[in-house]
Design a protein around this motif. Sequence first.
Motif, PDB file in Angstrom:
ATOM      1  N   TYR A   2      34.982  30.694  36.288  1.00 14.10           N
ATOM      2  CA  TYR A   2      34.148  31.869  36.028  1.00 14.10           C
ATOM      3  C   TYR A   2      32.889  31.916  36.901  1.00 14.10           C
ATOM      4  O   TYR A   2      32.648  32.896  37.594  1.00 14.10           O
ATOM      5  CB  TYR A   2      33.724  31.895  34.553  1.00 14.10           C
ATOM      6  CG  TYR A   2      34.846  32.186  33.571  1.00 14.10           C
ATOM      7  CD1 TYR A   2      35.969  32.919  33.953  1.00 14.10           C
ATOM      8  CD2 TYR A   2      34.782  31.736  32.262  1.00 14.10           C
ATOM      9  CE1 TYR A   2      36.986  33.189  33.047  1.00 14.10           C
ATOM     10  CE2 TYR A   2      35.793  32.012  31.341  1.00 14.10           C
ATOM     11  CZ  TYR A   2      36.893  32.733  31.741  1.00 14.10           C
ATOM     12  OH  TYR A   2      37.893  33.015  30.848  1.00 14.10           O
ATOM     13  N   PHE A   3      32.070  30.849  36.818  1.00 12.47           N
ATOM     14  CA  PHE A   3      30.731  30.924  37.406  1.00 12.47           C
ATOM     15  C   PHE A   3      30.763  30.868  38.939  1.00 12.47           C
ATOM     16  O   PHE A   3      30.101  31.672  39.612  1.00 12.47           O
ATOM     17  CB  PHE A   3      29.840  29.801  36.860  1.00 12.47           C
ATOM     18  CG  PHE A   3      29.765  29.757  35.356  1.00 12.47           C
ATOM     19  CD1 PHE A   3      29.982  30.908  34.611  1.00 12.47           C
ATOM     20  CD2 PHE A   3      29.480  28.587  34.669  1.00 12.47           C
ATOM     21  CE1 PHE A   3      29.924  30.895  33.224  1.00 12.47           C
ATOM     22  CE2 PHE A   3      29.414  28.550  33.292  1.00 12.47           C
ATOM     23  CZ  PHE A   3      29.644  29.707  32.572  1.00 12.47           C
ATOM     24  N   ILE A   4      31.513  29.910  39.494  1.00 14.79           N
ATOM     25  CA  ILE A   4      31.537  29.758  40.963  1.00 14.79           C
ATOM     26  C   ILE A   4      32.084  31.016  41.648  1.00 14.79           C
ATOM     27  O   ILE A   4      31.488  31.496  42.614  1.00 14.79           O
ATOM     28  CB  ILE A   4      32.374  28.518  41.366  1.00 14.79           C
ATOM     29  CG1 ILE A   4      31.692  27.243  40.864  1.00 14.79           C
ATOM     30  CG2 ILE A   4      32.598  28.484  42.881  1.00 14.79           C
ATOM     31  CD1 ILE A   4      30.516  26.778  41.672  1.00 14.79           C
ATOM     32  N   PRO A   5      33.225  31.584  41.188  1.00 12.71           N
ATOM     33  CA  PRO A   5      33.724  32.792  41.870  1.00 12.71           C
ATOM     34  C   PRO A   5      32.710  33.934  41.863  1.00 12.71           C
ATOM     35  O   PRO A   5      32.538  34.612  42.885  1.00 12.71           O
ATOM     36  CB  PRO A   5      34.983  33.158  41.071  1.00 12.71           C
ATOM     37  CG  PRO A   5      35.434  31.881  40.474  1.00 12.71           C
ATOM     38  CD  PRO A   5      34.189  31.114  40.165  1.00 12.71           C
ATOM     39  N   ILE A   6      32.026  34.143  40.722  1.00 14.69           N
ATOM     40  CA  ILE A   6      31.060  35.245  40.644  1.00 14.69           C
ATOM     41  C   ILE A   6      29.853  34.972  41.538  1.00 14.69           C
ATOM     42  O   ILE A   6      29.414  35.844  42.299  1.00 14.69           O
ATOM     43  CB  ILE A   6      30.621  35.466  39.177  1.00 14.69           C
ATOM     44  CG1 ILE A   6      31.773  36.103  38.396  1.00 14.69           C
ATOM     45  CG2 ILE A   6      29.378  36.351  39.088  1.00 14.69           C
ATOM     46  CD1 ILE A   6      31.522  36.276  36.927  1.00 14.69           C
ATOM     47  N   LEU A   7      29.330  33.745  41.468  1.00 17.61           N
ATOM     48  CA  LEU A   7      28.161  33.417  42.295  1.00 17.61           C
ATOM     49  C   LEU A   7      28.517  33.421  43.778  1.00 17.61           C
ATOM     50  O   LEU A   7      27.690  33.777  44.618  1.00 17.61           O
ATOM     51  CB  LEU A   7      27.591  32.057  41.874  1.00 17.61           C
ATOM     52  CG  LEU A   7      26.913  32.042  40.487  1.00 17.61           C
ATOM     53  CD1 LEU A   7      26.488  30.637  40.109  1.00 17.61           C
ATOM     54  CD2 LEU A   7      25.707  32.976  40.471  1.00 17.61           C
ATOM     55  N   THR A   8      29.753  33.028  44.118  1.00 15.88           N
ATOM     56  CA  THR A   8      30.182  33.060  45.525  1.00 15.88           C
ATOM     57  C   THR A   8      30.244  34.503  46.022  1.00 15.88           C
ATOM     58  O   THR A   8      29.755  34.814  47.118  1.00 15.88           O
ATOM     59  CB  THR A   8      31.568  32.397  45.674  1.00 15.88           C
ATOM     60  OG1 THR A   8      31.490  31.065  45.178  1.00 15.88           O
ATOM     61  CG2 THR A   8      32.002  32.382  47.130  1.00 15.88           C
ATOM     62  N   MET A   9      30.838  35.367  45.208  1.00 14.57           N
ATOM     63  CA  MET A   9      30.925  36.779  45.594  1.00 14.57           C
ATOM     64  C   MET A   9      29.534  37.393  45.775  1.00 14.57           C
ATOM     65  O   MET A   9      29.255  38.040  46.789  1.00 14.57           O
ATOM     66  CB  MET A   9      31.693  37.551  44.520  1.00 14.57           C
ATOM     67  CG  MET A   9      31.980  38.991  44.886  1.00 14.57           C
ATOM     68  SD  MET A   9      32.637  39.896  43.491  1.00 14.57           S
ATOM     69  CE  MET A   9      31.178  40.119  42.528  1.00 14.57           C
ATOM     70  N   LEU A  10      28.652  37.134  44.801  1.00  8.45           N
ATOM     71  CA  LEU A  10      27.282  37.648  44.914  1.00  8.45           C
ATOM     72  C   LEU A  10      26.570  37.034  46.111  1.00  8.45           C
ATOM     73  O   LEU A  10      25.831  37.716  46.832  1.00  8.45           O
ATOM     74  CB  LEU A  10      26.501  37.341  43.626  1.00  8.45           C
ATOM     75  CG  LEU A  10      26.915  38.095  42.367  1.00  8.45           C
ATOM     76  CD1 LEU A  10      26.151  37.574  41.152  1.00  8.45           C
ATOM     77  CD2 LEU A  10      26.674  39.583  42.521  1.00  8.45           C
ATOM     78  N   GLY A  11      26.816  35.722  46.347  1.00 13.64           N
ATOM     79  CA  GLY A  11      26.169  35.024  47.459  1.00 13.64           C
ATOM     80  C   GLY A  11      26.546  35.624  48.807  1.00 13.64           C
ATOM     81  O   GLY A  11      25.688  35.815  49.678  1.00 13.64           O
TER      82      GLY A  11
END
Length: 540
Positions: free
Chosen positions: A430-439
């Motif tokens: 959950y967290f890594i994919p979302i933060l990667t996309m936002l990053g």
Amino acid sequence: MNDFAALRVLDRFRPFFQKLNIDYDVMRKILQLKLTMDSRRMPAIFSGSNVKKEGNQFLKSLWMYALFGILFLVPFLFLGNEFLFSLTIMFSSLFVILMTSMVSDFSAVLLDIRDKNILHSKPISEKTLNAAKITHIMIYMFLLTGSFVVIPLVVSIFKFGIIFALLFLIEIILISSLAVVLTAFVYLFILRFFSGEMLKDIINYVQIFLAIGMAVSYQLVGRVFQIVNIEISYTFAWWHTLLPSFWFAAPFELILNRDYSLHIIILSVLAVLAPIIAIAIYIRLMPTFERNLSKLQSDTNRTKKRNRMLQGVWARTLCRNKEERTFYKFASLMLKEERELKLKIFPILGFAIIFPFIFLFNTLSTGSFEEMRSGNSFMVIYFALIMIPSVVQMLEYSGNYKGQWIFYAAPIKNKSIVYSATLKASIMNYFIPILTMLGVIFLWIFSFRIFLDLVVVLLAAIMLTVVSYGIFNKGKFPFISSHEHTQTNAFFKVFGSMLIVGIMAAIHSVILIIPYGLPVYAVILLFSNFIGWKLMFSRG
């Protein structure tokens, strides 16, 4: 069974239901049974909680909505007689809360097919069954709405008089009905074109889009009005007729301020006609909706080709031993496969994606794009971390909680690794994919200069995950509680965790002022994560 007050109130509308060819006595009996079931609790012993939760937990949480009503609605009643402005904002807040509640809390009731085997074998018409289902939801929606608006309603009587209060009450009934029917229409559309496993997946995705759409529309409404020198100006545009909050605010302007402009009349007519027409169409489509619900029972056995190689690589990289790797794979499957859990978590993830951009657009509205990208506006990415406390808190719950016996039966040497593996799975899924996309998007907007800042945000997210575990779930197994046992006091814990996000963002802002402070802060966070994880999960 109890003769609930809601049913006694409903008795007053018996002729209305009978006129719609609904068997009122049968519908009342079904509702009485459903309300009785709602008030019964599951044995707390299985939840691992020492706190026994008697009665209907939803009813006990209504005070929270009353608090929201005081905080978010009452202040708008003191903005003078600019009803179109103040009430559009108020109805937007109400509509967002109603639609969000429908999507997150009542979709399961709307799409419930468990009683089909019992009730459909009896001589009960589909119209009566569907009326019982919708009325069951409406009872809770009116309780929720009533808690939200009761104090603003009392305040409005003293502030604007009885006519305002009566109009407000009628609008509340119309907007609540519209929220329920619109949600049903969305599901009806999906049920019409999809079936089997794909239908269940699509429902999850639609719930995310609905949650995001509500947040975006709320922001959109606020930008329609311009406040210059405390004066509020409004210019009508055709697309305002597409926003229900304008409809419900317009009658106040029409009746109390005697504004007979064409657009106010059109919006006022929509406030009355749109919910009535929507309800009439829904009543007509009730049998189709109920018929299509049977598609949820079908299992197309769709072959799911999943590449689990990557999952195995992460398990070997992140987990200390074979036991933890096993629970990592188990938790990953639960997070990807269990629909009831995804139903609760996905809307939260949707908000996490959209919130940073909403606040970024706020910054853009007060300056140029060049000014924004050269400044520290990338810090709004911290708003995405608000999802973490809520998601970690939800990891305790599952629709398959009865399978918890496996945790007690399995020869687990260190029980804490079960949650350690679950948290790692939630971070990776959950967290890594979302933060990667936002990053990636933020790197495109703000350039590569913020790369180290994004690394710090990631480390802060991992730290927040462990802290949230310490607040919510320490000492428990994951997926062992029914969603019916969702804690009523969890709001305050989540709110407290959000304060931690604010503190982390504030520390990051201060660190940016200190020369070479950011690399040092990153190293400190890295070691803090290592030590925090070690301390939290070192003992079973």
